[in-house]
Design an enzyme around this catalytic site. Structure first.
Site, short mmCIF file in Angstrom:
data_model
loop_
_atom_site.label_atom_id
_atom_site.label_comp_id
_atom_site.label_asym_id
_atom_site.label_seq_id
_atom_site.Cartn_x
_atom_site.Cartn_y
_atom_site.Cartn_z
N GLU A 45 86.52 49.17 82.17
CA GLU A 45 86.73 50.12 81.08
C GLU A 45 85.82 49.80 79.89
O GLU A 45 85.25 50.69 79.26
CB GLU A 45 88.21 50.11 80.68
CG GLU A 45 88.59 50.99 79.51
CD GLU A 45 88.28 52.46 79.70
OE1 GLU A 45 87.94 52.89 80.81
OE2 GLU A 45 88.32 53.21 78.70
N LYS A 98 83.09 52.34 78.37
CA LYS A 98 83.03 52.76 76.97
C LYS A 98 81.64 52.55 76.41
O LYS A 98 81.09 53.42 75.75
CB LYS A 98 84.04 51.97 76.10
CG LYS A 98 85.50 52.33 76.25
CD LYS A 98 85.91 53.66 75.68
CE LYS A 98 85.80 54.74 76.71
NZ LYS A 98 86.87 54.99 77.61
N LYS A 120 84.77 66.72 77.18
CA LYS A 120 86.14 66.28 77.42
C LYS A 120 86.74 67.16 78.49
O LYS A 120 86.46 68.35 78.55
CB LYS A 120 86.91 66.45 76.10
CG LYS A 120 88.24 65.76 76.04
CD LYS A 120 88.08 64.31 75.69
CE LYS A 120 89.41 63.62 75.49
NZ LYS A 120 89.22 62.16 75.58
N HIS A 138 77.68 37.08 93.84
CA HIS A 138 77.41 37.63 95.18
C HIS A 138 76.30 38.69 95.13
O HIS A 138 76.22 39.53 96.02
CB HIS A 138 78.69 38.19 95.77
CG HIS A 138 79.72 37.13 96.01
ND1 HIS A 138 79.61 36.18 97.01
CD2 HIS A 138 80.86 36.83 95.33
CE1 HIS A 138 80.64 35.35 96.96
NE2 HIS A 138 81.41 35.72 95.94
N TRP A 184 79.70 73.91 78.29
CA TRP A 184 79.21 72.69 78.95
C TRP A 184 78.62 73.18 80.27
O TRP A 184 79.34 73.61 81.15
CB TRP A 184 80.36 71.71 79.18
CG TRP A 184 79.90 70.40 79.75
CD1 TRP A 184 79.41 69.34 79.05
CD2 TRP A 184 79.91 70.00 81.13
NE1 TRP A 184 79.11 68.31 79.92
CE2 TRP A 184 79.41 68.68 81.19
CE3 TRP A 184 80.29 70.62 82.32
CZ2 TRP A 184 79.28 67.98 82.39
CZ3 TRP A 184 80.16 69.93 83.51
CH2 TRP A 184 79.65 68.62 83.53
N GLU A 230 78.99 55.06 77.95
CA GLU A 230 79.08 56.49 77.64
C GLU A 230 78.78 56.81 76.18
O GLU A 230 78.26 57.87 75.88
CB GLU A 230 80.42 57.11 78.07
CG GLU A 230 81.62 56.70 77.28
CD GLU A 230 82.90 57.36 77.78
OE1 GLU A 230 82.87 58.54 78.14
OE2 GLU A 230 83.93 56.67 77.80
N ASN A 247 85.82 79.73 81.41
CA ASN A 247 85.86 78.27 81.59
C ASN A 247 86.27 78.04 83.04
O ASN A 247 87.25 78.61 83.49
CB ASN A 247 86.91 77.71 80.61
CG ASN A 247 87.10 76.21 80.75
OD1 ASN A 247 86.27 75.53 81.34
ND2 ASN A 247 88.20 75.72 80.21
N GLY A 248 85.51 77.21 83.76
CA GLY A 248 85.85 76.97 85.17
C GLY A 248 84.63 77.21 86.04
O GLY A 248 83.50 77.26 85.53
N ARG A 263 84.96 69.92 73.90
CA ARG A 263 85.07 70.36 75.29
C ARG A 263 83.72 70.75 75.89
O ARG A 263 83.63 71.06 77.07
CB ARG A 263 86.03 71.55 75.39
CG ARG A 263 87.45 71.23 74.97
CD ARG A 263 88.31 72.44 75.15
NE ARG A 263 88.48 72.76 76.55
CZ ARG A 263 89.54 72.44 77.28
NH1 ARG A 263 90.54 71.81 76.74
NH2 ARG A 263 89.61 72.78 78.54
N CYS A 317 84.01 73.42 78.42
CA CYS A 317 83.93 74.74 77.83
C CYS A 317 85.19 75.03 77.02
O CYS A 317 86.29 74.70 77.43
CB CYS A 317 83.75 75.84 78.86
SG CYS A 317 82.26 75.70 79.83
#
Ligand code: F6R
Length: 612
Positions: A486, A490, A607, A509, A79, A493, A105-106, A27, A2
């Site tokens: 990583e 990448k 983000k 395994h 968001w 996402e 926001n939160g 965001r 947000c």
């Protein structure tokens, strides 16, 4: 998550608010809204989707003259956490009488209880959000002094918030408050701005006030008056934003992600600047703020972080153990807090975070503090909550990272962790010769990254072979194992390809059962003591028909097993994690581009994850 923007000044508010929202769109981007103070009361518009949809609505519904007359407003890009991305759930939310609007926001943790109480008093909620309860509560307390009402409401609230509130009855004023979610006030000439992130302010002013948790500020065009929740005045310094406007623009690149990938020679150079002592083979990290004795007395280093930052910590884990012979471990920040961790005053807890606002990492810092551990932040955003609560640490100096997928923060984190390991290895295992050699290798990082960037076109070609596949494996050993994780993160996402990162030896395994002919398997096969073993693991995949893409050292042993290769320059195996990660960032980028994905704003993501 947000984005909040506010403006109070003498110019039209909408261009500032919408421009700020565009900068903050990374965001959160599922819906957006704006409220203006006007002579007719509060004007509000909300829209589902990106900020551009809201801007269209503003153009269609508010004439230029109307917009020009409104010089105060608040805006939000969302968001979704509570309730789907619908217009009704978009912010700003109103009180019962419609005289107040609020953006948030939160997460309000006790919103159900607040909502039930308000419903019992006759309130009829119009959204499923946690935020609406706060807006209505402010309305309940409002007896003509908005700040007082906000404080009374916030005293009932449990959870995290950054909020901005306007009232139809108090023209020229915005009340803002924060606890656990970032808020910064930009102080201009005859105008003030509010934002959840300084990137929305930089084109207007460099002078900013970072609010602390518990602060409530009454902001007008010419003043910022801060108190705590007991109405006691608070004094906050005006800081200066040091980055340039160009840092938050694409600068000719198609996407922020590509720009940020290409910024890495410079961002890593900034992370290293003044911190490498090439003559003594060690690092100078004054921000660590610990004496040589304290560092020597450390019994353990525990790194905490989430996602990409967690992967950086996993590379650091190898560096600390190998170089400093220091017991190291990495824990997902979300787990650390709840497992009653065994840490004490002889342990160093390093909180790794690009944003410095990730809720789980922040909670881990607080937990470690309670347990008496030494805490350090490894953070990119200057003045962020984790940086401030950690009290000491090392900044990455990578500049703003706008792309939701983290790139330059990762390489900066690994570079700084290598420096920390170099520093801590003094007086421990590392010989002077190895220290000198490693410092020289670390100093080469900008040129090593440039060498990978020069292969952009070749990597784009490799991406063509992956584009049709819905599954991929990434394999690595030792410090390349986290790089494999990583690389897989990448890819998944930004391209929505299902990718799994594995330790190369673990595949047989179980997961090898998933291999089907042609499936891309990316193997990190650089020069290292375990190269033969890694190539053996690649052979196991090849034997089952996989399409093997090997990341190999230029001039190093041939990887005959590979169907395609991506070259990284020859360097120390720990240092090689950085150029290898850059190669995988480019690979993911090109796969996503070829698949036509919205690279900078992948679905469902935002983000800076400020909720647990
Ligand atoms: C992935 C990504 C996330 C973040 C994670 C932690 O590309 O960006 O996995 O790394 O949300 O964020 P920070 O580093 O801000 O604490």
């Amino acid at each position: 998550m947000c984005g909040i923007v506010g403006y109070v000044g003498r110019s039209a508010a909408t261009p500032v608010l919408l421009g700020g929202l565009r900068r903050l769109e990374y965001r959160g981007y599922d819906s957006a809204g704006v409220t203006l103070q006007s002579s007719e009361g509060l004007l509000t518009l909300r829209a589902v989707g990106k900020v551009a949809r809201l801007a269209d609505k503003v153009r269609a519904e508010w004439s230029d003259a109307r917009q020009a007359s409104c010089v105060v407003g608040i805006a939000h890009t969302r968001w979704a956490t509570h309730g789907a991305p619908t217009e009704a759930n978009a912010h700003p939310h109103a009180d019962a009488g419609g005289r107040i609007r609020l953006v948030h926001n939160g997460i309000i943790e006790n919103y159900r209880a607040l909502r039930a109480k308000l419903e019992a008093k006759g309130h009829v909620f119009t959204s499923e959000t946690d935020t609406e309860a706060v807006a209505r509560l402010v309305g309940e307390y409002n007896k003509g002094d908005l700040r007082k009402a906000v404080i009374s409401a916030l005293r009932q609230v449990e959870g995290a918030y950054g909020i901005a509130v306007v009232s139809a009855d108090e023209p020229g004023r915005i009340v803002v408050a924060r606890k656990g979610s970032p808020l910064v006030i930009g102080v201009g000439e005859g105008e003030c701005l509010i934002a959840s992130d300084p990137s929305a302010l930089i084109s207007h002013t460099r002078r900013v006030i970072y609010l602390d948790d518990g602060d409530v500020a009454l902001v007008t065009a010419d003043s910022v008056d801060i108190t705590d929740l007991d109405h006691a005045p608070m004094d906050r310094d005006v800081a200066r934003l040091e980055f340039e406007v160009s840092a938050v623009e694409k600068g000719g690149f198609e996407h922020f992600m590509l720009k940020e990938i290409h910024e890495q020679p410079e961002s890593v150079r900034n992370a290293l600047r003044g911190r490498l002592d090439l003559l003594n083979g060690t690092a100078v990290l004054s921000g660590m703020g610990a004496t040589a004795r304290e560092l020597l007395d450390l019994q353990r280093i525990v790194m905490v972080g989430c996602g990409t930052s967690l992967h950086a910590g996993m590379v650091g884990d190898f560096a600390f153990e190998e170089l400093a012979a220091l017991q190291a471990e990495v824990q997902p920040a979300a787990e650390f807090r709840y497992r009653n961790p065994l840490v004490d005053g002889r342990d160093l807890v390093v909180a790794i975070s690009q944003s410095g606002e990730t809720a789980d990492t922040l909670a881990a810092v607080r937990e470690a503090k309670d347990k008496g551990a030494m805490i350090m932040g490894l953070v990119n955003v200057v003045g962020s909550t984790i940086a401030r609560e950690a009290g000491r640490g090392v900044y990455l100096h990578a500049g703003p990272e706008i792309s939701v997928a983290s790139t330059k923060a990762f390489t900066g984190q690994v570079a700084v962790l290598l420096l920390m390991a170099l520093k801590l290895s003094r007086g421990r295992r590392l010989s002077r010769e190895r220290g000198l050699a490693l410092a020289a290798e670390i100093a080469r990082l900008p040129e090593l990254i440039e060498a990978v960037l020069r292969q952009d076109a070749a990597i784009a070609k490799v991406a063509e072979s992956m584009v049709k596949h819905e599954h991929a494996f990434f394999l690595g050993r030792g410090p390349m194992h986290p790089v494999a994780l990583e690389g897989a993160l990448k890819l998944k996402e930004i391209s929505y390809v299902h990718a799994e990162g594995y330790h190369a030896a673990e595949l047989k395994h179980g997961p090898i059962a998933l291999l089907t002919p042609g499936m891309p398997v990316v193997v990190l096969a650089n020069r290292s003591p375990v190269l033969d073993k890694t190539l053996g693991n690649a052979e196991e995949c090849k034997a089952r028909g996989a399409h093997v893409i090997a990341i190999v050292t230029e001039g190093g042993p041939e990887a005959a097993v590979a169907d395609e290769v991506i070259l990284i320059p020859d360097c120390d195996p720990l240092v090689a994690t950085i150029p290898a990660a850059v190669a995988l960032q480019l690979l993911a980028y090109h796969v996503a581009r070829l698949r036509g994905c919205p690279i900078d704003q992948p679905r469902n993501l935002a983000k800076s994850v400020t909720v647990e």
